[in-house]
Design a protein around this motif. Structure first.
Motif, PDB file in Angstrom:
ATOM      1  N   SER A  58       0.808  -1.221   0.000  1.00 15.16           N
ATOM      2  CA  SER A  58       0.000   0.000   0.000  1.00 15.16           C
ATOM      3  C   SER A  58       0.841   1.271   0.000  1.00 15.16           C
ATOM      4  O   SER A  58       0.473   2.254  -0.637  1.00 15.16           O
ATOM      5  CB  SER A  58      -0.960  -0.003   1.192  1.00 15.16           C
ATOM      6  N   TYR A  61       2.015   1.869  -3.484  1.00 14.21           N
ATOM      7  CA  TYR A  61       0.868   2.348  -4.264  1.00 14.21           C
ATOM      8  C   TYR A  61       0.628   3.835  -4.003  1.00 14.21           C
ATOM      9  O   TYR A  61       0.448   4.623  -4.945  1.00 14.21           O
ATOM     10  CB  TYR A  61      -0.370   1.526  -3.899  1.00 14.21           C
ATOM     11  N   THR A  85      -3.086  -4.960   0.659  1.00 15.53           N
ATOM     12  CA  THR A  85      -3.450  -4.044   1.729  1.00 15.53           C
ATOM     13  C   THR A  85      -4.703  -4.528   2.435  1.00 15.53           C
ATOM     14  O   THR A  85      -5.534  -5.216   1.839  1.00 15.53           O
ATOM     15  CB  THR A  85      -3.682  -2.617   1.194  1.00 15.53           C
ATOM     16  N   LEU A  89      -8.280   1.853   0.336  1.00 12.59           N
ATOM     17  CA  LEU A  89      -7.578   2.846  -0.471  1.00 12.59           C
ATOM     18  C   LEU A  89      -8.406   3.210  -1.695  1.00 12.59           C
ATOM     19  O   LEU A  89      -9.239   2.428  -2.150  1.00 12.59           O
ATOM     20  CB  LEU A  89      -6.223   2.293  -0.919  1.00 12.59           C
ATOM     21  N   PHE A  98      -7.243  -4.563  -5.291  1.00 14.75           N
ATOM     22  CA  PHE A  98      -6.725  -4.685  -3.927  1.00 14.75           C
ATOM     23  C   PHE A  98      -6.890  -6.118  -3.438  1.00 14.75           C
ATOM     24  O   PHE A  98      -7.874  -6.779  -3.754  1.00 14.75           O
ATOM     25  CB  PHE A  98      -7.446  -3.713  -2.990  1.00 14.75           C
TER      26      PHE A  98
END
Length: 191
Positions: A58, A61, A85, A89, A98
């Motif tokens: 994450s 990212y 993650t 997000l 994700f």
């Protein structure tokens, strides 16, 4: 399908992928190595075509989103990009997905059957976990000619030695050196 999991990271010579606060302002250096190869756009474009998907944590990212917001573009093109993650997000493009859960099951059960070239591109915790679980086939370490003294390590929390075999060394005009290592299999580890 015969797939390959690569861990790739750009890091300082002292092994840091970012400063403690996540900044990577040191990535651009003014070094010049006359005998090095040029990284022309055509070479980079052809090389990127060989990658089928990206996997990242994450924080990586979020760094990529910051780069994009600053006008540097999205570095991963339209390739499927999997962000590991458990946080909620923002998803800015269709190619991003994700994932939370067990990493070995995700890589071996979901990614390896679908993709030939799987690239882990950060961060240190994700790279360390990939190696601890015996998922990586190779490590690519692009060393930027700078020492930053402290920061986020390339690999976090390795619990044992990971034997490697040097497969390729390449120097670039920017002073960056790219190393490619094959991860030597431990016979007791099952994939």
């Amino acid at each position: 399908m015969n797939s390959r999991v690569t861990i790739h990271m750009v890091a300082s010579l002292d092994g840091f992928i970012a400063r403690r606060d996540g900044r990577v302002d040191w990535l651009e250096t003014s070094d010049e190595f006359v005998g090095g190869d040029a990284m022309d756009p055509e070479y980079i474009e052809e090389f990127l075509k060989t990658i089928d998907c990206y996997v990242m944590g994450s924080r990586t990212y979020e760094t990529a989103l910051r780069f994009e917001a600053q006008g540097f573009g999205w570095a991963y093109g339209n390739k499927p990009t999997f962000v590991l993650t458990s946080r909620d997000l923002s998803r800015t493009r269709e190619s991003v997905e994700f994932h939370s859960g067990e990493l070995a099951q995700f890589v071996n059960g979901r990614l390896r059957p679908r993709f030939r070239a799987i690239w882990f591109v950060g961060g240190g915790a994700v790279s360390g976990e990939c190696l601890r679980l015996g998922l990586a086939d190779e490590v690519r370490y692009s060393i930027v000619p700078i020492l930053i003294g402290d920061g986020i390590s390339f690999f976090e929390k390795l619990d044992r030695d990971i034997p490697l075999h040097l497969a390729e060394v390449k120097a670039y005009k920017s002073g960056m050196v790219a190393l490619r290592y094959q991860v030597r299999a431990n016979p007791s580890e099952a994939r």
